[in-house]
Structures are given as C-alpha cells and as structure tokens.
Design a protein around this motif. Structure first.
Motif, PDB file in Angstrom:
ATOM      1  N   ILE A 160       0.863  -1.183   0.000  1.00  0.00           N
ATOM      2  CA  ILE A 160       0.000   0.000   0.000  1.00  0.00           C
ATOM      3  C   ILE A 160       0.898   1.231   0.000  1.00  0.00           C
ATOM      4  O   ILE A 160       1.886   1.274   0.741  1.00  0.00           O
ATOM      5  N   CYS A 161       0.571   2.222  -0.818  1.00  0.00           N
ATOM      6  CA  CYS A 161       1.296   3.493  -0.772  1.00  0.00           C
ATOM      7  C   CYS A 161       0.301   4.634  -0.611  1.00  0.00           C
ATOM      8  O   CYS A 161      -0.644   4.761  -1.395  1.00  0.00           O
ATOM      9  N   ILE A 162       0.505   5.435   0.429  1.00  0.00           N
ATOM     10  CA  ILE A 162      -0.295   6.640   0.650  1.00  0.00           C
ATOM     11  C   ILE A 162       0.532   7.810   0.126  1.00  0.00           C
ATOM     12  O   ILE A 162       1.497   8.230   0.763  1.00  0.00           O
ATOM     13  N   SER A 163       0.175   8.306  -1.048  1.00  0.00           N
ATOM     14  CA  SER A 163       0.948   9.356  -1.709  1.00  0.00           C
ATOM     15  C   SER A 163       0.275  10.712  -1.528  1.00  0.00           C
ATOM     16  O   SER A 163      -0.835  10.928  -2.026  1.00  0.00           O
ATOM     17  N   VAL A 164       0.943  11.617  -0.847  1.00  0.00           N
ATOM     18  CA  VAL A 164       0.430  12.981  -0.679  1.00  0.00           C
ATOM     19  C   VAL A 164       0.748  13.754  -1.969  1.00  0.00           C
ATOM     20  O   VAL A 164       1.917  13.822  -2.369  1.00  0.00           O
ATOM     21  N   PRO A 165      -0.255  14.336  -2.639  1.00  0.00           N
ATOM     22  CA  PRO A 165      -0.046  14.936  -3.951  1.00  0.00           C
ATOM     23  C   PRO A 165       0.635  16.303  -3.918  1.00  0.00           C
ATOM     24  O   PRO A 165       0.050  17.346  -4.212  1.00  0.00           O
ATOM     25  N   SER A 166       1.919  16.293  -3.553  1.00  0.00           N
ATOM     26  CA  SER A 166       2.684  17.540  -3.493  1.00  0.00           C
ATOM     27  C   SER A 166       4.180  17.221  -3.580  1.00  0.00           C
ATOM     28  O   SER A 166       4.591  16.093  -3.314  1.00  0.00           O
ATOM     29  N   ARG A 167       4.970  18.244  -3.966  1.00  0.00           N
ATOM     30  CA  ARG A 167       6.424  18.110  -3.953  1.00  0.00           C
ATOM     31  C   ARG A 167       7.063  19.048  -2.919  1.00  0.00           C
ATOM     32  O   ARG A 167       8.282  19.107  -2.803  1.00  0.00           O
ATOM     33  N   LYS A 168       6.259  19.780  -2.178  1.00  0.00           N
ATOM     34  CA  LYS A 168       6.768  20.706  -1.162  1.00  0.00           C
ATOM     35  C   LYS A 168       6.929  19.970   0.157  1.00  0.00           C
ATOM     36  O   LYS A 168       5.941  19.554   0.771  1.00  0.00           O
ATOM     37  N   VAL A 169       8.180  19.820   0.597  1.00  0.00           N
ATOM     38  CA  VAL A 169       8.482  18.998   1.775  1.00  0.00           C
ATOM     39  C   VAL A 169       7.706  19.423   3.025  1.00  0.00           C
ATOM     40  O   VAL A 169       7.099  18.573   3.691  1.00  0.00           O
ATOM     41  N   PRO A 170       7.691  20.698   3.410  1.00  0.00           N
ATOM     42  CA  PRO A 170       6.965  21.062   4.636  1.00  0.00           C
ATOM     43  C   PRO A 170       5.471  20.712   4.568  1.00  0.00           C
ATOM     44  O   PRO A 170       4.894  20.222   5.538  1.00  0.00           O
ATOM     45  N   ARG A 171       4.846  20.953   3.410  1.00  0.00           N
ATOM     46  CA  ARG A 171       3.423  20.664   3.263  1.00  0.00           C
ATOM     47  C   ARG A 171       3.163  19.156   3.315  1.00  0.00           C
ATOM     48  O   ARG A 171       2.178  18.701   3.896  1.00  0.00           O
ATOM     49  N   ILE A 172       4.072  18.375   2.696  1.00  0.00           N
ATOM     50  CA  ILE A 172       3.942  16.912   2.739  1.00  0.00           C
ATOM     51  C   ILE A 172       4.041  16.427   4.185  1.00  0.00           C
ATOM     52  O   ILE A 172       3.240  15.602   4.640  1.00  0.00           O
ATOM     53  N   GLN A 173       5.019  16.951   4.924  1.00  0.00           N
ATOM     54  CA  GLN A 173       5.211  16.525   6.311  1.00  0.00           C
ATOM     55  C   GLN A 173       4.000  16.844   7.177  1.00  0.00           C
ATOM     56  O   GLN A 173       3.620  16.055   8.045  1.00  0.00           O
ATOM     57  N   GLU A 174       3.377  18.001   6.921  1.00  0.00           N
ATOM     58  CA  GLU A 174       2.171  18.370   7.680  1.00  0.00           C
ATOM     59  C   GLU A 174       1.045  17.365   7.422  1.00  0.00           C
ATOM     60  O   GLU A 174       0.305  17.004   8.351  1.00  0.00           O
ATOM     61  N   CYS A 175       0.949  16.916   6.184  1.00  0.00           N
ATOM     62  CA  CYS A 175      -0.078  15.921   5.856  1.00  0.00           C
ATOM     63  C   CYS A 175       0.293  14.544   6.379  1.00  0.00           C
ATOM     64  O   CYS A 175      -0.584  13.765   6.768  1.00  0.00           O
ATOM     65  N   HIS A 176       1.589  14.237   6.409  1.00  0.00           N
ATOM     66  CA  HIS A 176       2.022  12.937   6.926  1.00  0.00           C
ATOM     67  C   HIS A 176       1.618  12.756   8.381  1.00  0.00           C
ATOM     68  O   HIS A 176       1.110  11.694   8.762  1.00  0.00           O
ATOM     69  N   ILE A 177       1.826  13.767   9.207  1.00  0.00           N
ATOM     70  CA  ILE A 177       1.486  13.602  10.619  1.00  0.00           C
ATOM     71  C   ILE A 177      -0.034  13.576  10.800  1.00  0.00           C
ATOM     72  O   ILE A 177      -0.546  12.871  11.681  1.00  0.00           O
ATOM     73  N   MET A 178      -0.764  14.301   9.943  1.00  0.00           N
ATOM     74  CA  MET A 178      -2.225  14.207   9.981  1.00  0.00           C
ATOM     75  C   MET A 178      -2.678  12.781   9.658  1.00  0.00           C
ATOM     76  O   MET A 178      -3.519  12.211  10.370  1.00  0.00           O
TER      77      MET A 178
END
Length: 206
Positions: A160-178
């Motif tokens: 399974i891969c949960i891919s956050v649709p962005s290339r901006k590291v800070p924004r991706i990290q914010e979604c990862h912890i969510m």
C-alpha cells in the motif's frame, strides 16, 4: 520582512493540500487499507515497525509512541517499534555496513512474517527505505509507504502506498502527521474492544 500575508500563504497552502486529500478517493482508500492491515497484524500478535529519515524519523517515533502509549483511549499497549531511536544500533550499522542498511538490518533482526513495516519519506526515493522494503518483502512482512507525489520508487515496492499529492516537503510533512494521527485513531478504535477483552482476561487470571 516577515508579514501576516506570508504566514497566511503557508497556512493556505497546507489547507489546500489537505482539501486535495479530502477529495482524493485513492488516498482515502489507501488510508483505510492501511488501518485494516495494521489492525489485523496487531490482533494476531504481530507488530508494526516504522522508519524514516530526518523529520520522517520524528514522525516514526511520534507514531510508535501513540501506539505503545495511547492516542485517545485507555487500552492495552499496541506493539509498535520505531527503528530510528537506538543510536548505538544506528551508528554501528552505518559504520560497519553503510547507512543504506540502517533499517534493513534492523528488520532482519526484529521482523517476522505477519508484521507490518511502515516507511515514511517525503520523496519516496530514500535508499535505506527502499532497501528495507525489499528485505521486508523477503521476510513476508506487509509494507506500507507514506510518501509525497505519486510515481516514486517506494510506491513500486509497497503493498500500500499513501501518496500525498505535493512536492513541497513542509506541506507533505504536515499531511504525513495528519495521516499518521488518523491511522492511530482508526486502529485504536478498531482494537478497543479487543484490547479490553485482553486486559480482562489478564485480570481474571490474576
């Protein structure tokens, strides 16, 4: 100059990305499947192994703490290990075998068939996580990747891969912890009755 407008822009970017996830059925389905996979493993007495680099290492430890301690409910501890915390192991493996083996070697030592390995990377191309995913496959350990934009190497190696649709590291990290918090909440709710029954059985034996 630091301005309110700059701060608002960062907050707006974060909200916009989270709204993308909110309407992305593929991402939502991947989260659901991850919750089910982790719940099934923990119910059967297996464990969750988590790893990442840098900020993703912090997310790994944060997530493991929620499982072993608690998220929202009082219940039995859930078996989770962050592979990012033992500096002696990490430095020994890095020194003797190279940093690309820092997680793979721990999976070989600690992992067993039926466990789940969760790899966290904003790029989805971290060499040490790619190697760890390959080792996990050999040991028949289920794999989940939490990454940035789809099309990365880790996606190809994960059940399974949960891919956050962005290339901006800070924004991706914010979604990862969510997403990590959502997984913790859903798994905890799913296992609440199971944990209570397990606790009652231990009390009855005493």
């Amino acid at each position: 100059m630091i301005s309110k407008e700059e701060i608002k822009r960062s907050i707006s970017e974060s909200i916009e990305l989270k709204n993308k996830i909110l309407s992305d059925d593929k991402v939502l389905e991947a989260i659901i499947m991850s919750c089910k996979m982790i719940s099934a493993a923990l119910k059967s007495g297996k464990k969750l192994l988590i790893a990442g680099n840098g900020g993703s290492a912090a997310d790994s430890q944060h997530m493991a703490a929620e499982f072993v301690g608690r998220f929202l409910l009082d219940r039995m501890p859930l078996r989770a290990i962050a592979l990012t915390t033992d500096t002696s192991i990490i430095t020994a493996i890095s020194n003797d075998f190279g940093y690309e083996n820092v997680f793979a070697r721990q999976i070989e030592a600690l992992g067993e068939t039926g466990d789940v390995f969760l790899a966290i990377s904003t790029s989805g191309n971290s060499k040490n996580l790619i190697k760890a995913l390959r080792i996990a496959q050999l040991y028949r350990i289920s794999t989940i990747s939490l990454t940035g934009m789809s099309g990365n190497e880790m996606e190809k190696l994960s059940d399974i891969c949960i891919s956050v649709p962005s290339r901006k590291v800070p924004r991706i990290q914010e979604c990862h912890i969510m997403i990590a918090h959502i997984i913790c909440e859903m798994v905890e709710k799913n296992l609440a009755t199971f944990s209570l029954n397990k606790l009652n059985n231990l009390v009855d034996k005493d």
